[in-house]
Design a protein around this motif. Structure first.
Motif, PDB file in Angstrom:
ATOM      1  N   GLU A 143       0.893  -1.324   0.119  1.00 44.03           N
ATOM      2  CA  GLU A 143       0.015  -0.052   0.016  1.00 44.03           C
ATOM      3  C   GLU A 143       1.031   1.259  -0.080  1.00 44.03           C
ATOM      4  O   GLU A 143       0.532   2.213  -0.782  1.00 44.03           O
ATOM      5  N   TYR A 166       3.088   1.696  -3.312  1.00 44.81           N
ATOM      6  CA  TYR A 166       2.158   1.983  -4.402  1.00 44.81           C
ATOM      7  C   TYR A 166       2.641   2.149  -5.908  1.00 44.81           C
ATOM      8  O   TYR A 166       2.551   3.096  -6.562  1.00 44.81           O
ATOM      9  N   GLU A 214       3.058   0.860  -9.696  1.00 43.59           N
ATOM     10  CA  GLU A 214       2.189   0.778 -10.754  1.00 43.59           C
ATOM     11  C   GLU A 214       1.513  -0.585 -10.961  1.00 43.59           C
ATOM     12  O   GLU A 214       2.108  -1.506 -10.510  1.00 43.59           O
ATOM     13  N   GLU A 215       0.353  -0.580 -11.232  1.00 40.41           N
ATOM     14  CA  GLU A 215      -0.497  -1.863 -11.227  1.00 40.41           C
ATOM     15  C   GLU A 215       0.393  -3.087 -11.699  1.00 40.41           C
ATOM     16  O   GLU A 215       0.464  -4.276 -11.248  1.00 40.41           O
ATOM     17  N   GLY A 216       0.756  -3.024 -12.939  1.00 43.56           N
ATOM     18  CA  GLY A 216       1.435  -4.013 -13.683  1.00 43.56           C
ATOM     19  C   GLY A 216       2.967  -4.261 -12.743  1.00 43.56           C
ATOM     20  O   GLY A 216       3.069  -5.600 -12.727  1.00 43.56           O
ATOM     21  N   GLU A 262       3.273  -3.889  -9.521  1.00 42.39           N
ATOM     22  CA  GLU A 262       3.066  -4.377  -8.454  1.00 42.39           C
ATOM     23  C   GLU A 262       2.491  -6.030  -8.599  1.00 42.39           C
ATOM     24  O   GLU A 262       2.820  -6.621  -7.806  1.00 42.39           O
ATOM     25  N   ALA A 263       1.666  -6.303  -9.675  1.00 38.55           N
ATOM     26  CA  ALA A 263       1.626  -7.587  -9.976  1.00 38.55           C
ATOM     27  C   ALA A 263       2.641  -8.305 -10.194  1.00 38.55           C
ATOM     28  O   ALA A 263       2.659  -9.742  -9.442  1.00 38.55           O
ATOM     29  N   LYS A 305      -5.693  -8.754  -5.704  1.00 38.93           N
ATOM     30  CA  LYS A 305      -5.440  -7.521  -6.126  1.00 38.93           C
ATOM     31  C   LYS A 305      -5.862  -6.517  -5.087  1.00 38.93           C
ATOM     32  O   LYS A 305      -6.789  -6.830  -4.287  1.00 38.93           O
ATOM     33  N   ARG A 306      -5.208  -5.619  -4.944  1.00 37.87           N
ATOM     34  CA  ARG A 306      -5.447  -4.563  -4.052  1.00 37.87           C
ATOM     35  C   ARG A 306      -6.548  -3.460  -4.616  1.00 37.87           C
ATOM     36  O   ARG A 306      -6.308  -3.057  -5.772  1.00 37.87           O
ATOM     37  N   LYS A 307      -7.418  -2.903  -3.954  1.00 38.34           N
ATOM     38  CA  LYS A 307      -8.204  -1.639  -4.377  1.00 38.34           C
ATOM     39  C   LYS A 307      -7.185  -0.613  -4.561  1.00 38.34           C
ATOM     40  O   LYS A 307      -6.515  -0.129  -3.510  1.00 38.34           O
ATOM     41  N   ARG A 308      -7.275   0.110  -5.638  1.00 35.31           N
ATOM     42  CA  ARG A 308      -6.655   1.300  -5.897  1.00 35.31           C
ATOM     43  C   ARG A 308      -7.202   2.498  -6.734  1.00 35.31           C
ATOM     44  O   ARG A 308      -8.148   2.212  -7.220  1.00 35.31           O
ATOM     45  N   GLY A 316      -1.970   7.522 -10.740  1.00 37.92           N
ATOM     46  CA  GLY A 316      -0.687   6.835 -11.138  1.00 37.92           C
ATOM     47  C   GLY A 316       0.127   6.992 -10.155  1.00 37.92           C
ATOM     48  O   GLY A 316       0.065   7.921  -9.029  1.00 37.92           O
TER      49      GLY A 316
END
Ligand code: FE2
Ligand code: FE2
Length: 260
Positions: free
Chosen positions: A47, A50, A52-54, A56-57, A77-80, A84
Motif C-alpha cells: 500500500e 503504491y 504501478e499496477e503491472g 505490483e502484480a 489484487k488491492r483496491k487502488r 498513477g
C-alpha cells in the motif's frame, strides 16, 4: 499458512523465513531489509509504495513464488485509486514541504565543499559553519521537521512503522547536530567533518522516503478538510517565523555563489 496470513505478517519475519523476498524487494527498490524498524506488514508495504499496477502484480507474483514455490498462488489484487504512482499530485501542504526539501537538498549539495574548506580558527570560518548549523537546526529541523512531526503526523497512528522510521531519522539528525556543536567547541575539525558526513548520508534517503512514499501516502489518506486545516496551520507557522526562512535561503544562495 494462507496468502492472507502472509499479507498480515511483518516483513522482517517473512524475510527471515524466506530470504529471497529481501532480494526481490531490493530489485523493486523497496529497501525493507535495511529498514531500522522492519515491522511493516507485507500488505502495508504494498500500500505504501503504491507501485504501478503491472509492476505490483509482478512483485506479488515473485513474492508468491518465493513463499509458495510449488503452488500457483496469487495474492489478491488491492483496491487502488485511478491516480498513477509517480505523478505525485501533492496537496498544497505536502507541496510546501517538498519545496522546503529543495532548499535542504541545495545545502546538502554544498556540504562536500563546506567540509573540504572547514576552518575553525578564523572568525570567517567559524561564522560559516555556525550559519550552516543554524540552517540545519532552525530551517531543516525546527521550521521543517516540526511541520512533519507536530502538525502532519498527528493525523496518523504514531505507531505506524513508516512514521517511526521518519521520526528516528529526525532523532539521529538531532544527535549529529549535538555532536557537531561539541566538535566546534573542542575545535576538533576532524570530528566535525565526520558528523557533517554522517548527517549528509542520512538526509538524502530521508527526503526521498518523504517525497516519494510518505507524503503521497498521507495525501491519499487525508480528507480534504484535514488538508485544508493542515495548510492553514502551515500558513500560521510561516507567519510566526517571519522572514527567517528567507534569511536561510539567502545563506544558501551566498554559499552557492562562493563555491559554485
Ligand atoms: Fe523529515
Ligand atoms: Fe522533510
Amino acid at each position: 499458512m494462507s496468502v492472507e496470513a502472509y499479507l498480515n505478517k511483518g516483513i522482517k519475519e517473512i524475510i527471515t523465513e524466506f530470504p529471497k523476498v529481501e532480494e526481490i524487494l531490493d530489485e523493486f527498490e523497496i529497501g525493507c531489509g535495511t529498514c531500522g524498524e522492519g515491522l511493516c506488514l507485507l500488505k502495508d508495504i504494498v500500500e505504501i509504495h503504491y507501485l504501478e499496477e503491472g509492476v505490483e502484480a509482478e512483485l506479488m507474483a515473485r513474492i508468491s513464488n518465493a513463499i509458495f514455490p510449488d503452488k500457483n498462488v496469487e495474492f489478491p489484487k488491492r483496491k487502488r485509486e485511478v491516480k498513477g504512482p509517480r505523478e505525485f499530485n501533492y496537496s498544497p501542504p505536502m507541496k510546501k514541504m517538498v519545496e522546503e526539501h529543495v532548499l535542504i537538498k541545495r545545502w546538502l549539495a554544498l556540504l562536500p565543499k563546506v567540509i573540504k574548506n572547514l576552518d575553525l580558527e578564523t572568525e570567517e570560518g567559524l561564522q560559516l559553519i555556525n550559519n550552516g548549523i543554524d540552517f540545519i537546526r532552525n530551517f531543516a529541523d525546527k521550521y521543517h521537521h516540526a511541520k512533519e512531526e507536530d502538525e502532519t503526523f498527528k493525523y496518523f497512528d504514531e505507531n505506524f512503522d513508516m512514521i517511526k522510521v521518519i521520526r528516528n531519522d529526525h532523532v539521529r539528525v538531532r544527535g549529529q547536530v549535538k555532536s557537531m556543536l561539541q566538535a566546534i567547541e573542542n575545535k576538533d575539525k576532524k570530528a566535525l567533518a565526520e558528523h557533517l558526513v554522517s548527517y549528509s548520508q542520512i538526509l538524502p534517503e530521508h527526503i526521498k522516503k518523504e517525497d516519494e512514499i510518505l507524503f503521497p501516502w498521507m495525501d491519499r489518506n487525508l480528507t480534504t478538510n484535514q488538508i485544508g486545516q493542515l495548510y492553514s496551520r502551515f500558513n500560521e507557522i510561516d507567519a510566526e517565523y517571519g522572514d527567517a526562512p528567507i534569511k536561510h535561503r539567502d545563506f544558501i544562495e551566498e554559499l552557492e555563489k562562493k563555491y559554485c
